[in-house]
Write an enzyme that holds these catalytic residues in place. Structure first.
Site, PDB file in Angstrom:
ATOM      1  N   ALA A 165      10.873  -0.111  15.588  1.00  0.00           N
ATOM      2  CA  ALA A 165       9.601  -0.070  16.317  1.00  0.00           C
ATOM      3  C   ALA A 165       9.206  -1.459  16.793  1.00  0.00           C
ATOM      4  CB  ALA A 165       8.509   0.531  15.443  1.00  0.00           C
ATOM      5  N   ASP A 166       9.414  -2.463  15.954  1.00  0.00           N
ATOM      6  CA  ASP A 166       9.164  -3.840  16.371  1.00  0.00           C
ATOM      7  C   ASP A 166      10.061  -4.218  17.545  1.00  0.00           C
ATOM      8  OD1 ASP A 166       7.167  -4.507  14.524  1.00  0.00           O
ATOM      9  OD2 ASP A 166       8.614  -5.099  13.001  1.00  0.00           O
ATOM     10  N   MET A 167      11.343  -3.880  17.430  1.00  0.00           N
ATOM     11  CA  MET A 167      12.293  -4.221  18.488  1.00  0.00           C
ATOM     12  C   MET A 167      11.928  -3.551  19.808  1.00  0.00           C
ATOM     13  SD  MET A 167      15.848  -3.865  16.333  1.00  0.00           S
ATOM     14  CE  MET A 167      16.808  -3.715  17.829  1.00  0.00           C
TER      15      MET A 167
END
Length: 362
Positions: A165-167
């Site tokens: 999700a961060d990526m």
């Protein structure tokens, strides 16, 4: 001169998605000012350290400048306004509503600098019933459905090794910012983009959750070709307790392997539905692969056209010679950095740069 030379970026983000976005811009020539709270980005203190700096912090903040500002003070806010007056891009990753309370929401900033491209990154977006729900990567993966298929044979979801999700948010944010900069060349005006980690993850389920997208049942890993139900897209344990993978489902690879193992008669099983129908083939491969060490299988597969790989830990992965050949891991001035994932043919080779000391631009 990088592709983004002359682009001025004000980065108010911390931790992973925003800093990665702005570092990728800095790697390609953007002038990035990292505006930190007086205590600094918490990632500065994250172990391990090398040459007096966090490896995490250095590999997400190299090539930037640093300025520590207390945005609750009049002096701090005025200094930020001075920076924003000449900025092309602003990135922020605060909880929704924080920037408006501080007086730096998009409407306020664009009123003074209509050319600015303003990007907010949050878990669920700036508006709606989930906007104020606290969440980092794991919780977003859980609510998006992805964690449900990050499971083992027993169906128990496990903490993912990749902050997907961060990526996705960082890369979507970068794409949106660059699109807005291109659009500004035509209109003369900047824009605002609300990047949500949840929204950024969701499109990537199309290949596994087709039935659910269509209103039907959710995917179950053990019956999905991409999630553990296919014999030729799976992980196998070796004699020494290590692991290997078969990583492609095309029938041609199955034919090569089964011919080499003198079991071509099993080939029709590779064409069956994932899950139970392929279980006899998976059981055969599991037994075969458990009979030799990982190193022995690496040697055995060396002359065979099969999508095979050993499962490496990060020490083994980073020690592979082709990383050095490609310049993906560099050592400079006694510290190690992971190089940009892409470089342009028309530009000189990338050179490692340091990350800033806190408030060094004061």
């Amino acid at each position: 001169m990088g592709k983004l030379s002359g682009i001025k970026v004000i980065d108010l983000s911390l931790f992973l998605p925003g800093p990665m976005l702005t570092m990728m811009m800095a790697d390609h020539g953007a002038d990035v000012m990292k505006v930190e709270p007086p205590a600094g980005d918490p990632a500065r203190q994250m172990e391990p350290m090398q040459a007096g700096q966090s490896v995490w912090f250095r590999n997400l903040n190299r090539g930037k400048k640093s300025l520590a500002l207390d945005l609750k003070s009049d002096a701090g806010r005025q200094r930020l306004w001075n920076l924003l007056a000449e900025a092309d891009v602003m990135i922020e990753g605060f909880r929704p509503g924080v920037m408006k309370r501080l007086g730096f929401d998009y409407e306020a900033v664009a009123a003074k600098n209509p050319r600015i491209v303003y990007c907010s990154i949050s878990a669920f977006g700036q508006e709606g019933e989930m906007a104020h729900h606290p969440a980092h990567d794991l919780a977003v993966q859980a609510l998006s459905g992805f964690l449900s298929v990050n499971d083992g044979p027993d169906g128990m979801p496990v903490v993912p090794g990749v902050p997907s999700a961060d990526m996705a948010a960082g890369l979507n944010g970068l794409s949106a910012v660059l699109m807005a900069l291109i659009g500004r060349e035509q209109t003369g005006k900047g824009d605002y983009v609300d990047i949500a980690m949840f929204d950024s993850m969701l499109p990537w389920c199309a290949h596994i959750a087709g039935d659910a997208i269509s209103g039907g049942a959710p995917p179950v890993s053990q019956s999905q070709r991409s999630l553990g139900g296919a014999a030729f897209y799976n992980v196998y344990r070796t004699l020494d307790g290590k692991h290997i993978v078969l990583g492609a489902r095309e029938l041609k690879f199955a034919k090569v392997l089964l011919t080499a193992l003198d079991r071509l008669g099993l080939l029709p099983l590779a064409e069956l539905e994932a899950g139970g129908p392929q279980q006899p083939l998976a059981d055969f491969l599991r037994e075969i692969f458990s009979g030799r060490t990982r190193a022995e299988w690496v040697q055995w597969f060396a002359d065979k056209d099969v999508a095979f790989s050993p499962v490496l830990n990060f020490r083994e992965a980073l020690d592979q010679t082709f990383l050095r050949e490609k310049g993906l891991l560099v050592e400079a001035d006694g510290v190690h950095q992971i190089a940009p994932a892409f470089q342009f043919a028309s530009e000189s080779d990338w050179q490692a740069s340091d990350s800033p000391a806190l408030d060094e631009s004061q």
